[in-house]
Design a protein around this motif. Structure first.
Motif, PDB file in Angstrom:
ATOM      1  N   PHE A   1       5.217   3.876   0.170  1.00 22.88           N
ATOM      2  CA  PHE A   1       4.908   3.222   1.438  1.00 22.88           C
ATOM      3  C   PHE A   1       5.748   1.952   1.562  1.00 22.88           C
ATOM      4  CE2 PHE A   1       1.161   5.785   0.537  1.00 22.88           C
ATOM      5  CZ  PHE A   1       0.928   6.377   1.763  1.00 22.88           C
TER       6      PHE A   1
ATOM      7  N   ASN B   1       3.852   1.146  -5.041  1.00 27.86           N
ATOM      8  CA  ASN B   1       2.729   1.083  -4.099  1.00 27.86           C
ATOM      9  C   ASN B   1       1.669   0.165  -4.700  1.00 27.86           C
ATOM     10  OD1 ASN B   1       3.976   2.934  -2.433  1.00 27.86           O
ATOM     11  ND2 ASN B   1       2.977   4.699  -3.406  1.00 27.86           N
TER      12      ASN B   1
ATOM     13  N   TYR C   1      -0.666  -1.007   6.412  1.00 24.16           N
ATOM     14  CA  TYR C   1       0.462  -0.080   6.148  1.00 24.16           C
ATOM     15  C   TYR C   1       1.215   0.282   7.433  1.00 24.16           C
ATOM     16  CZ  TYR C   1      -1.364   0.599   1.425  1.00 24.16           C
ATOM     17  OH  TYR C   1      -1.776   0.412   0.121  1.00 24.16           O
TER      18      TYR C   1
ATOM     19  N   ILE D   1       1.784   5.872   9.789  1.00 20.11           N
ATOM     20  CA  ILE D   1       1.786   4.946   8.657  1.00 20.11           C
ATOM     21  C   ILE D   1       3.205   4.906   8.100  1.00 20.11           C
ATOM     22  CG2 ILE D   1       0.959   4.662   6.290  1.00 20.11           C
ATOM     23  CD1 ILE D   1      -1.710   5.871   7.243  1.00 20.11           C
TER      24      ILE D   1
ATOM     25  N   GLY E   1       5.903   5.015   5.680  1.00 20.38           N
ATOM     26  CA  GLY E   1       6.086   5.463   4.306  1.00 20.38           C
ATOM     27  C   GLY E   1       6.864   6.767   4.274  1.00 20.38           C
TER      28      GLY E   1
END
Length: 1415
Positions: free
Chosen positions: A368, A384, A488, A575, A577
């Motif tokens: 991410f 992470n 995130y 999100i 990532g």
């Protein structure tokens, strides 16, 4: 009396102009013929009693040099057991499974998966097919000797020699070389080399010349030529010049040549040596074999040898070499080289696990944007900031279902994994087991090696572009999805945010590490197309945030349906990532792989701990076409808690963050422990006692998407159940709260249970169950609202409403969901324990099996069929046996309709096994099955079942044969004589079965052609195989019974049936011993001439050599039929003779000569039809009619008429009637009216009349006073009348090839005997046949062939050579010879004292159609 050249138009022809008159005339002719000529069935010839003949003539057979051609080999068949080879290192069946199994169905399934293969081997089976299936294939010769024919000389002059050389398939080479001066008086120096262009070419006789030219224009005359046929060798010679080589000639001279480079030099040397080697190879082989008795070394001459001896030995060598290199007659026959796969039996393989398209999924990384160092001292990699867990599975949006189990992956960095307390990591799946056992092994593999899988192998049976690989990402429970995902989703400076998230994550991991929450999902398509091409270029989509209200698999399918609609996907929250997962095809030799049950697959390196591949279970569609018979033990239950409705409950104060814990128990006692059989998640133990579903924050009606995989015990009972325990999880860790409250993470808020078995079957699909507030001992006895029970009492939440929705999915090879199959086995077990396996109850359960689902039928095929055969032999009532057979017919038909008959073939060949033989065993499969088949074939029974039995009869006959073979070997009856092996009752049953099948084949074929054709073929295969097992004389009788059901003039279909039957039976591997090719004369035979060889089809021949006699009779009869039927019959005969030619068991000359004695009656057959071998059509030259009168023209103008060879006729009144009906007058040719062909059944062909060009049989044999046999031939025809229409070119060639093969193979003694004993007319016919062969197979020249291939047809005779006198043409001698033969024949006719028939002059003139003169 000569007929005018242009005869008056017939009344019949004139009548064609009047409407309706022609039809009337045709009808009247038909009626006259039908009343005059009766269709007579062929005479029945009883076959010899084969077994008795073997006993009676034992001495004669044993003393025969070729006794192997008269006897079946000993131990011709055997039963063997092949070890079942699984693909796993260890058996898939658990060690204690057989002991634990109590249910009959489970026991039989386990037995199926553990048993070895049972095979019956016929040692010579490779020889039991068509000639194309012989073990040593009939090979097309690589290269034929090249001959130059005079007819091609003109053509050769018109063509360039070089191009011709290359056309002949020889070696060619050309290029520049330096040629040394050939003058031996001058020493060769560098200066004497001249540059020349050399061209290697092959001549017509196969020899090679090396021509050289001044330039590359090789069309000119060469400057010189080196004749390589007198070259002895080619060697390198660098003494005078680099890259030089010399050709050494026989006269001791040499040619010196040089190339520009070393490579070119070596290429020339190799090419030239290759040519020389091929020329000498045959002669050298002869020398090595010691066939050339010459003691001299090469190049030396023995002075003691006279010139005559050397001349003689050279001729011998040439003759021997010519014989050795001569090809067998049938080698170049077009049919021999034609590819034909019709007779090839399907290749039958053992059952094996089959997979769909296999895809390797490599999980590489999940990262991410929000990252930091998780170590306390900030010394470590940036990762992470909290642990994430990925679950991969396949979804099929086309069919709206999940098609694989979940594949769980932990991609966290070790430092991130360290955020989970050690106690929690052990308890992560609710296992609660510390690793006290140390390094625990699972199926021989250390558990630690399988804790963190990253590579999964998925299988997809039906690939298509709408299959998606879906990744669901979870994290440790912290709070609401939206709240947790917010950090995130921001792309701003994340350092402070990361630290904050990290701090919260560490707290959550230490406190709530056991619980997970949904976080994100992503997907990618798997295939480009329906053929299974992987879409490797596609990548995972963006990571979309999970929606707490759209978590179920159904919601996921809806989301995926919009996956290719950017406008819809753009609305989903993303999100930031990246999920790095790649896909690839699976290599066939994949190593280090474990099954979905963690059993290592073969080629596994136990020491290798990295890169273990995990097979992921496929949920195969419940369709028959996608199913396959189970071969391994597998017993998995997948459980899916779907939804809990808790918003109305009043039993608990707090029930929001609800966690579901699943356990599998075998008892409801208070101290009962959970079974450790739930598959764990990465990082934890492989098997755990309980597992938790993901938790939704602040949801009173939570949805779940988790899948729990359970390894079921082998034997389930009523107490086995799933227990669901609900917990309220406290997410808030308020520091102000008391320590006691802080420690209380979870509180129980209900229980639910689901018994696994219902009516003996595992509960499947979606179920709604009530939830209880407490869990008293013996809770399985309580149902919702069961308040009347005594204490303790279950307290139901929300009044006992079904609040929990659960679904289960069974993937088991030992439990079935099909009610009918379960009930059948259950009844068999209960009836067996009560010692009564009969009565109407069993029939009822058997009939219910017709309702079994087809995919279940396929999956449990071997187990079901085994049980049916067991019931067949144990039942006492015929009704049961018939119903068992009906169920089998249904199963077999279903398999065929789904295109899965290969599974049936595998079953019969490898699985089917009769019950072990004991002296007390009264019933056998073959006896009971044959009786049941007979009962079903009775006219009064269900015609649909009857048709299915006929259509798929191969299965039942194969089972019969295998049962018979196993019975003979197990009971040791194979050592008895053939007529004592089986009971009289069984012989009677087989005879009845054959007789019952015949009407279905010969009469009902119009209604169901496929069924009749299949039944005919299966019956033939059955009878063929019975020759290895039963009394062979008895099987001959069955063949006789079969052939007696056919009539002359049958429709074409029935002829096809009959010759297909004969083709199959005559292809038996021991066809030759079955025909007993030995003399059957009485007394001791001293001389070959005394042998009573049959050159025509006598009754004795047909009896003693039954199969070949029957075949030749049928071919003789078929030649009187229409073209298609004739072609079928000739093809069967010819293919059989080709097979004899190439059978490596009969390669010697004496064996081929003995084989030829079986086909000597072919002479008689061809002689009867000699005038149908129309030389006019055969010859490519035009017939000159100048020597013939108009009579022949008029006769030949009618395609149905040919000049009769003799004018004897059956019934003068018949001619008058018929021709009177046609023309309205008496026939003008009373002395030569052609015979009438026998009449067919009442169809349109009945009115066809064909005339005879040969004697009728009765006349021919009156004519043969001196003939070989004094007996009447075996009424080969259904009528005593012959057709006379000409045979096709292809038919003639095939028949003549057979004739030539017999002529070539037969011994000289047999040929001389024939010439000595044959009548003069037979001899004339014989030599006419030979003359026709010369014309038929005559080489017509390149021009003729080219024109024929160009579609111009055989028109070579229209060229200018027509104007030349006949005598100048080489074919003129042939014409003269034929005229001489014709005159001889005529003179013989006049002088033959025993000829009782007067010949008219026209008959004498046209008795033999001469071979036409070339024009």
């Amino acid at each position: 009396m000569a007929t005018p050249t242009h005869p008056e138009t017939r009344k019949f022809t004139r009548g064609l102009g009047k409407p309706g008159t022609a039809a009337e005339l045709r009808q009247s002719v038909s009626e006259v013929v039908r009343t005059s000529v009766l269709v007579v069935k062929p005479k029945v010839i009883e076959p010899l009693d084969y077994e008795n003949v073997l006993v009676q003539r034992k001495t004669q057979i044993l003393s025969d040099v070729l006794r192997d051609m008269l006897q079946f080999p000993l131990e011709d068949f055997e039963t063997s057991t092949l070890r079942r080879q699984g693909r796993t290192l260890y058996s898939t069946v658990p060690e204690n499974a057989e002991r634990e199994a109590q249910s009959l169905f489970v026991q039989e399934c386990i037995k199926t998966y553990k048993s070895d293969w049972h095979v019956v081997n016929y040692k010579y089976e490779d020889y039991s097919g068509d000639f194309r299936q012989l073990p040593h294939k009939v090979a097309r010769p690589d290269k034929l000797a090249v001959h130059v024919f005079e007819v091609d000389e003109d053509v050769d002059k018109d063509e360039d020699t070089a191009s011709l050389g290359s056309q002949k398939g020889g070696i060619t080479k050309h290029g520049w070389l330096y040629k040394g001066n050939m003058n031996s008086a001058i020493s060769v120096t560098m200066r004497s080399f001249k540059r020349r262009y050399f061209h290697l070419t092959q001549l017509g006789d196969g020899s090679y010349n090396l021509n050289f030219y001044k330039d590359e224009k090789i069309s000119k005359e060469p400057k010189g030529t080196i004749f390589l046929d007198s070259c002895m060798g080619v060697v390198q010679n660098n003494k005078v010049r680099r890259f030089a080589f010399e050709l050494k000639m026989q006269d001791k001279s040499t040619y010196l040549l040089a190339a520009d480079g070393e490579g070119e030099m070596e290429d020339w040397i190799n090419t030239l040596n290759k040519i020389l080697h091929s020329s000498f190879e045959i002669a050298m082989q002869e020398k090595r074999n010691g066939d050339i008795h010459d003691d001299d070394d090469l190049g030396k001459s023995d002075s003691s040898s006279g010139s005559m001896d050397s001349f003689q030995s050279t001729r011998d060598i040439e003759s021997r070499m010519r014989n050795e290199t001569r090809l067998r007659l049938f080698t170049l026959d077009p049919d021999t080289q034609k590819l034909d796969f019709s007779g090839i039996e399907p290749d039958v393989k053992q059952y094996e696990e089959k997979f769909g398209k296999r895809v390797l999924v490599n999980c590489n990384d999940l990262s991410f944007n929000l990252q930091s160092c998780v170590a306390e001292n900030d010394e470590g990699p940036t990762t992470n900031v909290e642990p994430f867990y990925v679950t991969l599975s396949l979804f099929d949006i086309q069919n709206g279902r999940k098609i694989s189990s979940d594949f769980h992956v932990d991609l966290n960095h070790p430092s991130v994994r360290g955020m989970m307390p050690s106690t929690i990591s052990q308890y992560i799946n609710g296992g609660g087991d510390a690793h006290s056992e140390g390094q625990r092994l699972v199926h021989g593999l250390p558990e630690a090696a399988m804790q963190y899988p990253r590579q999964g192998v998925f299988s997809i049976t039906c690939p298509h572009p709408d299959i998606f690989l879906v990744a669901r990402i979870e994290k440790v429970l912290q709070g609401g999805i939206n709240h947790c995902a917010e950090p995130y989703m921001k792309s701003s400076d994340s350092t402070k945010v990361a630290q904050k998230v990290l701090k919260n994550a560490k707290l959550a991991c230490s406190r709530l590490g056991t619980y997970r929450m949904p976080f994100a999902w992503a997907a990618r398509p798997l295939f480009k197309d329906a053929s299974g091409t992987l879409d490797k270029s596609a990548r995972f989509s963006a990571l979309y945030r999970q929606d707490g209200n759209k978590l179920s698999n159904d919601d996921m399918l809806k989301l995926l349906a919009d996956f290719r609609k950017p406008e819809k996907m753009a609305k989903l929250p993303v999100i930031l990532g990246n999920l790095d997962v790649t896909i690839d095809s699976v290599a066939p030799d994949l190593t280090n792989c474990v099954t979905s049950s963690y059993i290592p697959v073969k080629q596994f390196d136990v020491s290798e701990r990295t890169n273990i591949f995990f097979e992921v279970e496929e949920f195969v569609p419940c369709l028959a076409k996608c199913s396959q018979p189970f071969t391994i033990y597998n017993n998995h239950l997948y459980v899916y808690p779907k939804h809990l409705k808790y918003d109305s409950q009043k039993s608990f104060a707090k029930a929001r963050n609800i966690a579901v814990c699943i356990e599998f128990k075998d008892s409801d006692e208070e101290d009962a422990v959970s079974l450790k059989c739930i598959y764990g998640r990465p990082g934890g133990p492989l098997f755990t006692k309980n597992a938790f579903a993901a938790v939704l924050h602040h949801q009173q009606n939570p949805e779940f998407y988790d899948e729990f995989k359970i390894e079921l015990p082998t034997q389930l009972h009523e107490k086995h159940h799933l227990l669901f325990t609900f917990y309220h999880v406290s997410c808030d860790s308020n520091s102000k709260a008391s320590t006691k409250k802080r420690e209380l993470v979870e509180a129980q808020v209900g229980y639910a249970w689901l018994p696994l078995l219902k009516d003996g079957r595992v509960v499947m699909n979606e179920i709604q169950i009530p939830v209880a507030a407490n869990l008293p001992a013996g809770y399985l006895g309580f149902q919702e609202g069961a308040g009347k029970h005594s204490v303790p009492e279950v307290k139901w939440v929300d009044g006992g409403k079904p609040l929990l929705k659960v679904s289960t999915h069974l993937v088991s090879t030992v439990y079935t969901q099909d009610q009918h199959l379960h009930n059948f086995f259950h009844h068999c077990q209960s009836a067996a324990s009560a010692a009564q396996l009969s009565g109407g109850e069993l029939v009822k359960y058997l009939k219910s099996l017709h309702a079994m689902e087809s995919h279940v039928m396929i999956k449990f095929l071997p187990t079901t069929l085994n049980q049916l055969f067991r019931v067949l032999t144990s039942a006492t009532q015929e009704d049961v046996a018939v119903n068992v057979t009906r169920v089998m017919i249904h199963i077999v038909a279903q398999c065929h309709e789904e295109g899965l008959e290969n599974y049936l073939r595998s079953y019969v060949k490898f699985v089917f096994k009769t019950e072990p033989y004991t002296s007390s065993t009264n019933r056998t499969v073959h006896e009971e099955l044959a009786k049941a088949m007979t009962a079903i074939l009775k006219p009064s029974t269900d015609f649909l079942t009857c048709n299915k039995l006929l259509k798929y009869s191969w299965y039942f006959f194969e089972a019969l044969v295998k049962s018979m073979a196993q019975y003979l070997i197990e009971s040791f009856k194979v050592k008895l004589s053939r007529n004592q092996r089986f009971s009289a009752a069984f012989h009677h049953t087989v005879e009845t079965l054959v007789n019952m099948m015949m009407p279905h084949i010969t009469q009902k074929y119009k209604d169901n052609l496929d069924a009749a054709r299949n039944a005919n073929h299966s019956l033939a295969v059955f009878i063929k195989r019975c020759f290895n097992l039963m009394d062979r004389g008895f099987m001959f009788k069955q063949i006789n019974n079969y052939s007696n059901c056919f009539m002359p003039g049958d429709p074409k279909t029935l002829f096809e049936f009959k010759f297909e039957f004969l083709r199959v039976v005559c292809n038996h591997e021991h066809y030759v011993p079955l025909n007993l090719p030995m003399p059957f004369g009485k007394g001791r035979i001293m001389r070959f001439q005394d042998l009573q060889l049959d050159y025509s089809l006598t009754d004795d021949f047909c009896k003693n050599h039954f199969l070949v006699g029957l075949l030749l009779r049928e071919v003789t009869a078929a030649l009187q039929e229409f073209r298609e039927i004739r072609q079928i019959s000739i093809q069967v005969l010819k293919n059989l003779m080709i097979k004899h030619t190439f059978d490596d068991r009969y390669t010697s000359k004496s064996q081929q000569a003995r084989l030829a004695t079986l086909y000597l009656p072919l002479f008689g057959l061809l002689q009867e039809n000699v005038n149908r071998l129309n030389v006019k059509e055969v010859s490519p030259f035009t017939i000159n009619h100048s020597n013939n009168n108009g009579r022949e023209d008029s006769l030949l103008s009618n395609p149905l008429m040919t000049p009769p060879r003799s004018s004897t006729f059956l019934d003068t009144s018949l001619h008058k009637d018929v021709f009177g009906a046609i023309s309205g007058t008496a026939s003008p040719h009373t002395s030569s009216t052609p015979n009438i062909n026998f009449v067919r059944h009442a169809d349109s062909r009945g009115s066809l009349i064909s005339t005879d060009s040969g004697n009728s049989l009765s006349e021919r044999h009156m004519d043969k006073g001196n003939s070989l046999d004094k007996h009447q031939p075996a009424a080969t025809l259904g009528s005593t009348l012959l057709r006379c229409d000409k045979l096709d070119q292809a038919e003639i060639k095939s028949l003549l090839m057979c004739f030539l093969h017999v002529l070539k193979s037969m011994s000289e003694d047999a040929l001389f005997t024939y010439w000595n004993k044959a009548s003069s007319s037979d001899l004339m016919d014989f030599f006419t046949l030979v003359e026709v062969c010369l014309h038929q197979f005559r080489y017509m020249g390149k021009r003729y062939i080219a024109r024929s291939q160009d579609g111009a047809g055989p028109v070579a005779h229209e060229r200018k050579s027509q104007t030349l006198p006949v005598s100048r043409n080489r074919a003129g001698m042939m014409h003269a010879r034929l005229q001489q033969l014709s005159s001889l024949d005529n003179s013989y006719t006049f002088n033959h004292s025993k000829c009782p028939i007067p010949y008219s002059s026209s008959n004498i003139l046209h008795q033999r159609s001469p071979v036409p003169p070339p024009q």
